[in-house]
Design a protein around this motif. Structure first.
Motif, short mmCIF file in Angstrom:
data_model
loop_
_atom_site.label_atom_id
_atom_site.label_comp_id
_atom_site.label_asym_id
_atom_site.label_seq_id
_atom_site.Cartn_x
_atom_site.Cartn_y
_atom_site.Cartn_z
N GLY A 1 13.13 -8.19 3.63
CA GLY A 1 13.29 -9.54 3.10
C GLY A 1 11.95 -10.25 3.14
N ASP A 2 11.84 -11.26 4.03
CA ASP A 2 10.61 -12.05 4.12
C ASP A 2 9.41 -11.25 4.63
N GLY A 3 9.64 -10.05 5.14
CA GLY A 3 8.55 -9.21 5.64
C GLY A 3 7.91 -8.33 4.59
N TRP A 4 8.14 -8.61 3.30
CA TRP A 4 7.52 -7.83 2.23
C TRP A 4 6.00 -7.89 2.34
N PHE A 5 5.31 -6.90 1.80
CA PHE A 5 3.85 -6.80 1.93
C PHE A 5 3.11 -7.33 0.71
N PHE A 6 3.46 -6.82 -0.47
CA PHE A 6 2.75 -7.24 -1.68
C PHE A 6 3.61 -7.01 -2.91
N ARG A 7 3.18 -7.64 -4.00
CA ARG A 7 3.83 -7.45 -5.29
C ARG A 7 2.81 -6.89 -6.25
N ALA B 112 1.18 1.89 17.52
CA ALA B 112 0.33 2.68 16.62
C ALA B 112 -0.06 1.89 15.39
N ALA B 113 -1.03 2.42 14.66
CA ALA B 113 -1.37 1.90 13.33
C ALA B 113 -0.84 2.90 12.32
N SER B 114 -0.34 2.39 11.22
CA SER B 114 0.25 3.26 10.22
C SER B 114 -0.12 2.78 8.82
N GLU B 115 -0.41 3.73 7.94
CA GLU B 115 -0.72 3.38 6.57
C GLU B 115 0.58 3.10 5.81
N VAL B 116 0.45 2.22 4.84
CA VAL B 116 1.54 1.95 3.91
C VAL B 116 1.03 2.40 2.55
N TYR B 117 1.81 3.26 1.90
CA TYR B 117 1.39 3.84 0.63
C TYR B 117 2.09 3.14 -0.54
N ALA B 118 1.41 3.10 -1.67
CA ALA B 118 2.00 2.51 -2.87
C ALA B 118 3.09 3.45 -3.40
N PRO B 119 4.34 3.00 -3.47
CA PRO B 119 5.40 3.87 -3.98
C PRO B 119 5.34 4.03 -5.51
N VAL B 120 4.62 3.13 -6.16
CA VAL B 120 4.44 3.16 -7.62
C VAL B 120 3.02 2.67 -7.93
N VAL C 105 -2.03 -5.20 -8.04
CA VAL C 105 -1.54 -6.17 -7.07
C VAL C 105 -1.64 -7.58 -7.67
N THR C 106 -0.51 -8.27 -7.71
CA THR C 106 -0.49 -9.63 -8.26
C THR C 106 -0.36 -10.68 -7.17
N GLU C 107 0.17 -10.28 -6.02
CA GLU C 107 0.42 -11.25 -4.94
C GLU C 107 0.53 -10.51 -3.62
N ILE C 108 0.04 -11.14 -2.55
CA ILE C 108 0.24 -10.59 -1.21
C ILE C 108 1.06 -11.60 -0.41
N ASP D 141 8.98 -6.44 -14.63
CA ASP D 141 7.95 -5.42 -14.41
C ASP D 141 7.14 -5.71 -13.15
N THR D 142 7.71 -6.59 -12.28
CA THR D 142 7.07 -6.89 -11.00
C THR D 142 7.80 -6.15 -9.88
N ALA D 143 7.05 -5.38 -9.11
CA ALA D 143 7.61 -4.62 -7.99
C ALA D 143 7.19 -5.27 -6.68
N THR D 144 8.16 -5.57 -5.82
CA THR D 144 7.89 -6.07 -4.48
C THR D 144 7.99 -4.88 -3.54
N ILE D 145 7.02 -4.76 -2.62
CA ILE D 145 6.92 -3.57 -1.78
C ILE D 145 6.79 -3.96 -0.31
N GLY D 146 7.47 -3.19 0.55
CA GLY D 146 7.38 -3.38 1.99
C GLY D 146 7.76 -2.09 2.69
N ILE D 147 7.98 -2.19 4.00
CA ILE D 147 8.44 -1.02 4.75
C ILE D 147 9.90 -1.22 5.14
N SER D 148 10.60 -0.12 5.29
CA SER D 148 12.03 -0.17 5.58
C SER D 148 12.32 -0.63 7.00
N ALA D 149 13.56 -1.01 7.21
CA ALA D 149 14.01 -1.39 8.56
C ALA D 149 13.84 -0.21 9.51
N TYR D 150 14.08 1.00 9.02
CA TYR D 150 13.89 2.19 9.86
C TYR D 150 12.43 2.28 10.32
#
Length: 123
Positions: free
Chosen positions: A92-98, A60-68, A72-75, A17-26
């Protein structure tokens, strides 16, 4: 572990039930060289679609939105010292938060890797 994607170019990977979130390679490629990442605080409750983090590049600066939704348990504190990791290994290692996922059914509306690839080709 299956990775799901949003139309805003965030990815989410579920482990229990832990989701790791980041931005895509694109997204990382479109942003260019990432110079700063502002992450949410551990313990913060995030709603699906709400702003969760900010990523700044030389362009530029860009917002990252919660997909779910969840808490937050970890950054990824390593990004504070090495924000370029977002460019080097965005999914991979560039994930943002869990976060602890509050509703697994929210994953159903997200794209799988094949659908996301097709979506990006149309941009």
């Amino acid at each position: 572990m299956t990775t799901r994607y949003t139309k805003d170019h965030e990815w989410v990977r579920l482990d229990g039930d832990t989701a790791t979130i980041g931005i895509s390679a694109y997204a990382a490629g479109e942003l260019g060289d990432v110079v700063f990442v502002e992450l949410p605080e551990a313990g913060k409750a995030l709603e699906k679609g709400a702003e969760a983090a900010v990523v700044e590049s030389v362009k530029a600066a860009s917002e990252v939105y919660a997909p779910v939704s969840g808490e937050v348990t970890e950054i990824n504190a390593a990004l504070e010292e090495a924000p370029q990791t977002v460019n080097e290994a965005p999914e991979g290692d560039g994930w943002f938060f869990r976060l602890k996922l509050s509703d697994k059914s929210q994953l159903d509306g997200l794209m799988d890797e094949a659908a996301y690839k097709t979506f990006c080709e149309g941009l």
